[in-house]
Design an enzyme around this catalytic site. Structure first.
Site, PDB file in Angstrom:
ATOM      1  N   ARG A 240     -11.231  21.999   7.256  1.00 37.16           N
ATOM      2  CA  ARG A 240     -12.246  22.272   8.288  1.00 37.16           C
ATOM      3  C   ARG A 240     -11.746  21.962   9.693  1.00 37.16           C
ATOM      4  NH1 ARG A 240     -17.095  18.960   5.706  1.00 37.16           N
ATOM      5  NH2 ARG A 240     -15.329  17.797   4.885  1.00 37.16           N
TER       6      ARG A 240
ATOM      7  N   GLY B 190       0.794  -1.234   0.000  1.00 34.40           N
ATOM      8  CA  GLY B 190       0.000   0.000   0.000  1.00 34.40           C
ATOM      9  C   GLY B 190       0.822   1.278   0.000  1.00 34.40           C
TER      10      GLY B 190
ATOM     11  N   ALA C   1     -24.057  16.698   3.323  1.00 31.11           N
ATOM     12  CA  ALA C   1     -25.196  17.534   2.884  1.00 31.11           C
ATOM     13  C   ALA C   1     -26.184  17.817   4.009  1.00 31.11           C
ATOM     14  CB  ALA C   1     -25.903  16.941   1.665  1.00 31.11           C
TER      15      ALA C   1
ATOM     16  N   ASP D 226     -20.692  18.024   2.068  1.00 30.45           N
ATOM     17  CA  ASP D 226     -20.084  16.738   2.414  1.00 30.45           C
ATOM     18  C   ASP D 226     -21.232  15.753   2.653  1.00 30.45           C
ATOM     19  OD1 ASP D 226     -18.590  14.646   3.410  1.00 30.45           O
ATOM     20  OD2 ASP D 226     -17.410  15.840   4.792  1.00 30.45           O
TER      21      ASP D 226
ATOM     22  N   LYS E 279     -27.160  27.515  12.855  1.00 34.29           N
ATOM     23  CA  LYS E 279     -27.030  26.046  12.815  1.00 34.29           C
ATOM     24  C   LYS E 279     -26.193  25.546  13.978  1.00 34.29           C
ATOM     25  CE  LYS E 279     -23.564  23.633  10.613  1.00 34.29           C
ATOM     26  NZ  LYS E 279     -22.694  23.255   9.499  1.00 34.29           N
TER      27      LYS E 279
END
Ligand code: R5P
Length: 292
Positions: free
Chosen positions: A89, A29, A217, A215, A186
């Protein structure tokens, strides 16, 4: 000064003419990265390294490793153009023990790029990101991509779906000469659920919600629900970045709440974007950075 454009794997859809980077994954990976351009083509050049750093985290590694390789090849300057800056963010510690991941990513870029590196991004989440850099950092405003869609639209109130979006909404309302602007109050609960507590400002029958990111939503859906319950008939959304792999855009499309969602391709969109979405290319913004 000679210029060279290099595209990471996350930048191939922007339609910019540039050389690719060879990036392979080992069995375990880990990735190996090679810049195939001849050293004497790169020596002394200003390189525009374009790539978003959305998940998977290998996109961040590819950006870091490419900067490392370019410095070894003797370039004179690197402009890392990162249309979507992942972790932007996570720019403050909301509770003790939480990482400020935006700061960590900024410091990694700075450490690997040193004084030859400049960083550009598009519509960053907040100005806090800039404060994590001690090297040149420039945020490119994407509002010009959306303006033409709304200029002259009658009786339009621009709404910020949370307090973080207040300034963005207010500025956009001025740019398009909207009837007014308002901000939704919010709150995001600890489990991630979004609730609306009220609204500051008056809204009419037609609203444009302006935000940086869709993101899950949750922010837009809960806000739009509230606006509809308050008597709004027609809702549009302009959000610069859509985190397509979270699937929130499908919830938003299926909610039937929004007449049209305008977003951009800072993160590569899937091939089957719903009809209620219009994806605008950020190429004109990237061209402006490159052609200054
Ligand atoms: C929050 O402060 C941001 O500006 C966006 O409103 C938020 O990140 C959108 O996330 P979601 O779509 O998951 O509600």
């Amino acid at each position: 000064m000679r210029k060279k454009i290099l595209l990471t794997g996350s930048a191939k859809h922007f339609g910019i003419n540039g050389a690719g980077i060879e990036c392979n994954s080992f069995g375990g990976g880990e990735i190996s990265l090679t810049i195939k351009e001849p050293k004497n083509d790169l020596e002394g050049t200003e390189v525009f390294l374009i790539g978003s750093t959305n998940a998977p985290a290998e996109n961040i590694l590819e950006m870091l490793f490419a900067i490392n390789a370019l410095r070894r090849m003797g370039v004179s300057g690197i402009s890392a153009v990162i249309p979507y800056f992942a972790y932007s963010r996570a720019d403050k510690e909301k509770f003790p023990g939480e990482s400020v991941s935006a700061e960590a990513v900024a410091k990694m870029l700075e450490a690997v790029g040193g004084s030859v590196l400049k960083v550009f991004s598009v519509d960053i989440h907040s100005e806090r990101l800039r404060s994590f850099f001690n090297i040149s950092f420039e945020n490119i405003d994407a509002s010009e991509l959306f303006m033409g869609k709304f200029l002259g639209m009658p009786d339009l109130t621009v709404v910020g779906p949370d307090h973080g979006a207040k300034e963005r909404a207010e500025n956009f309302a001025k740019e398009i000469n909207a009837s007014g602007f308002a901000t939704i109050d919010k709150e995001r609960l600890e489990d991630g659920t979004v609730i609306v507590k009220g609204i500051t400002g008056k809204v009419g029958k037609r609203v444009l919600m302006v935000d940086d990111i869709i993101d899950s939503a949750g922010t837009i859906i809960v806000g739009a629900d509230f606006l509809k319950a308050s008597g709004v008939d027609e809702i549009y959304v302009a959000a610069t970045h859509t985190v397509w792999n979270s699937g929130g855009y499908l919830r938003l499309a299926n909610s039937g709440l929004i007449k049209k969602v305008y977003t951009t391709n800072t993160i590569k969109p899937p091939s089957d974007v719903p009809g209620s979405f219009e994806v605008i290319s950020v190429k004109p913004l990237l061209d402006k950075i490159i052609n200054r």
